[in-house]
Motif scaffolding. Structure first.
Motif, short mmCIF file in Angstrom:
data_model
loop_
_atom_site.label_atom_id
_atom_site.label_comp_id
_atom_site.label_asym_id
_atom_site.label_seq_id
_atom_site.Cartn_x
_atom_site.Cartn_y
_atom_site.Cartn_z
N HIS A 1 7.85 -0.08 -5.13
CA HIS A 1 7.63 -1.24 -5.87
C HIS A 1 8.41 -1.53 -7.04
N ARG A 2 9.61 -0.84 -7.04
CA ARG A 2 10.60 -1.10 -8.16
C ARG A 2 11.63 -2.28 -7.93
N LEU A 3 11.70 -2.72 -6.93
CA LEU A 3 12.53 -4.13 -6.74
C LEU A 3 11.93 -5.28 -7.35
N LEU A 4 12.62 -6.00 -8.33
CA LEU A 4 12.03 -7.13 -8.72
C LEU A 4 13.23 -8.25 -8.63
N GLY B 1 8.48 -20.05 -12.52
CA GLY B 1 9.83 -19.45 -12.97
C GLY B 1 9.59 -17.74 -13.32
N ALA B 2 8.52 -17.11 -12.51
CA ALA B 2 8.27 -15.83 -12.64
C ALA B 2 8.97 -14.73 -11.94
N VAL B 3 9.06 -13.50 -12.61
CA VAL B 3 9.78 -12.42 -12.03
C VAL B 3 8.63 -11.69 -11.19
N VAL B 4 9.01 -11.61 -9.89
CA VAL B 4 7.99 -10.78 -8.84
C VAL B 4 8.52 -9.49 -8.06
N ILE B 5 7.73 -8.84 -7.63
CA ILE B 5 8.10 -7.73 -6.79
C ILE B 5 8.85 -8.39 -5.43
#
Lengths: 138, 472
Positions: free
Chosen positions: B390-393, B417-421
């Protein structure tokens, strides 16, 4: 040219701060990648190299300002036709020049050497990416 | 009164002026370009001398012993290695050639200010290291020294950042490519050392890149004279970089992106060499019977992979050696198999040697294509690791609409506008595309095996199989 309107909005409406710079280089990186996968071989390879440089510039801005994605606009230039290659390259060159101007302005007001070093690295990538887009370097 | 801070601020301004000049205008003559190169080296030499002065101040010992010290902190070690690396580039001639004439560029002025700052620090101490002035204690304070080293390292980073634009301007001014490559060999480990020395908290210093072990090291001169040998060396190094990326979770995504650019270059130039037209339309219906068409299709797949990997956030830069090898590979490929024909007064090697060189070039290119299949396989394994951990954002705003529409949480993240997996649909697409790249040009009669293919096969048999995992 299909990119003219969104590119002009980028230049006119985005602020002259870190967020505006990020939006510019992000649009450059994305547009270069899209153009590279659309046009014939010889131009496409050079545009792939340019996209690499623009993405590096984007990364430098993100590492200097880790939360910048949350506060920046994403602007997509959209689809481009193969027969618009030369206009598209000119436009990308112009956007890269605007991004360089913004980065230069930021270096004159940023007091921290770490930020200035990051902007210097981003500017270097914008210079080489612009040269590759316009075909003046191999 | 001139202070240390004023001198370093002035040097920083001079570096900015130099960068702006490079951007705004070309050199008017090769003489001006050579002066810029000379004074650029002078600025780097000034930085190296200043680093040595600060490190000497940190651990009182005769300056000539500094390089042998073993009790330095990690940050001081990185700074000392940076100084060594710079001196290897600019030479140890004293006085430095840039000092013989008055400065004519911002780089020369920056070098003057940096050396003046270094001398100012030295005035507070006796040659033996004993304090000499009331301000000696402040100059010797560990926190002050560490802050000064960080500032100098950042300044070095800013100077090294303009190496490529300076090289570009020098080439445009008519300076020979060989001279430019010797003076400015390209992005190097110096940049990484400058980053490591500039980290404020010594406990989180960047890990030095892994050495490439028994793989051949490359030099500028060897590369310039023997392009086919240089190509083989570079491809083996790229293959090793892909191998190392499997376990290097911090840098693997950036490495995969760089390697995908190399894949584009290798297949594009191979396609051109085997007869593809530079303005070929890469339509999906292109015939796969001809080798050139197959290479064209693979070029397009590598481009799409490059674009797909760009959707993921990169948290750390790739080791500088990988980028250097990718750029050098692109230069060599353009030299041996240009995408567009060049006009040249000299007869081509192919015609003079009756096709011998052409066959060697073809074999080298075919070997490079085969090595890229291995690179794709290792990249697939590295990508699979990143997915499982789960290191890909991604920036949720970058996710395709059809994927967002099927995921309520992703819709909410996009609105914020969030950063997610990264969603599985995106990672599966990349993994599937990678499996196509692993196959390479597996059609028709296999091309004759080159020396590089044999080397690549020998490397595969020596790498521990326990590290190879099935791609996701």
């Amino acid at each position: 040219m299909s990119w003219s309107t969104p590119a002009q909005e980028l230049i006119d409406r985005l602020p002259a701060d870190w967020e505006g710079l990020w939006s510019l280089v992000h649009a450059l990186a994305l547009a270069s990648l899209n153009l590279a996968t659309t046009v014939p071989l010889a131009a496409g390879v050079q545009l792939s190299y340019a996209a690499m440089d623009f993405r590096d510039a984007q990364d430098e801005v993100e590492w200097a300002r880790p939360n910048i994605r949350c506060s920046s606009q994403i602007v997509r230039l959209g689809h481009v036709n193969v027969d618009e290659l030369e206009e598209a390259r000119e436009l990308l060159g112009r956007l890269a020049a605007v991004a360089l101007d913004r980065a230069v302005t930021l270096t004159t007001v940023e007091p921290m050497l770490a930020d200035q070093a990051a902007l210097a690295r981003a500017m270097a990538r914008l210079v080489t990416g612009r040269a590759k887009v316009l075909g003046s370097v191999r | 009164m001139t202070t240390y801070g004023a001198l370093m601020a002035g040097a920083s301004q001079d570096v900015r002026n130099g960068a702006q000049q490079l951007r705004a205008e070309p050199f008017w003559s090769s003489t001006e370009g050579e002066a810029a190169l000379r004074e650029y080296h002078g600025a780097l030499d000034g930085i190296a001398s200043h680093v040595r002065r600060l490190v000497w101040t940190a651990r009182m010992a005769p300056p000539e012993v500094t390089r042998y010290r073993t009790d330095l902190t990690a940050g001081e070690t990185a700074a000392r290695d940076l100084a060594r690396g710079i001196e290897a580039l600019v030479g140890e001639e004293r006085p430095h050639p840039s000092l013989i004439r008055p400065p004519s560029t911002p780089w020369g002025l920056a070098a003057q200010r940096i050396r003046a700052a270094s001398d100012l620090v030295a005035t507070h101490f006796e040659p033996s290291g004993l304090p000499r002035s009331p301000d000696s204690a402040a100059a010797a304070d560990p926190l002050t020294r560490r802050a000064a080293l960080v500032d100098v390292a950042n300044l070095a980073g800013a100077v090294l950042a303009v190496e490529e634009p300076l090289a570009l301007r020098a080439l445009q001014a008519g300076i020979s490519q060989r001279a430019v490559l010797v003076a400015l060999p390209g992005p190097s480990h110096l940049t990484q050392l400058a980053r490591a020395a500039a980290v404020v908290d010594p406990d989180v210093l960047l890990t030095p890149p892994k050495p490439l072990g028994r793989l051949p090291q490359t030099t500028v001169r060897a590369g310039a004279d023997e392009p086919l040998a240089d190509l083989e060396n570079r491809m083996l190094r790229l293959r090793a970089a892909a191998w190392c990326a499997i376990d290097d979770h911090r840098h693997s995504l950036a490495i995969l992106r760089d390697l995908s650019a190399a894949g584009v270059a290798v297949h594009a130039h191979a396609a051109r060499f085997h007869g593809a037209e530079p303005v070929a339309d890469l339509s999906a219906e292109a015939s796969t019977r001809r080798q050139a068409d197959r290479f064209l299709t693979l070029t397009r797949h590598w481009q799409q992979q490059h674009a797909a990997l760009a959707n993921f956030l990169t948290l750390e830069p790739a080791p500088i050696e990988v980028r250097e090898d990718v750029l050098a590979t692109a230069r060599v490929l353009e030299l041996i198999a240009p995408l567009e024909p060049r006009c040249s007064a000299a007869p081509s090697d192919a015609s003079r040697d009756g096709g011998v060189v052409a066959r060697a070039t073809g074999a080298a290119l075919n070997g490079a294509v085969e090595v890229m299949s291995d690179v794709a396989r290792y990249c697939g394994a590295a990508f699979g690791h990143l997915v499982r951990q789960h290191r890909l954002l991604i920036d949720s705003r970058s996710a395709p609409r059809e994927i967002v529409a099927e995921d309520v949480q992703l819709v909410d993240a996009r609105l914020r506008g969030a950063v997610v997996i990264a969603p599985q649909a995106m990672t599966d697409a990349v993994a599937t595309a990678n499996r196509q790249l692993e196959q390479g040009p597996r059609s028709g009669r296999r091309a004759p095996e080159s020396r590089m293919e044999r080397e690549a096969r020998k490397e595969a048999s020596q790498e521990p199989l326990s590290y190879v995992r099935a791609p996701a």
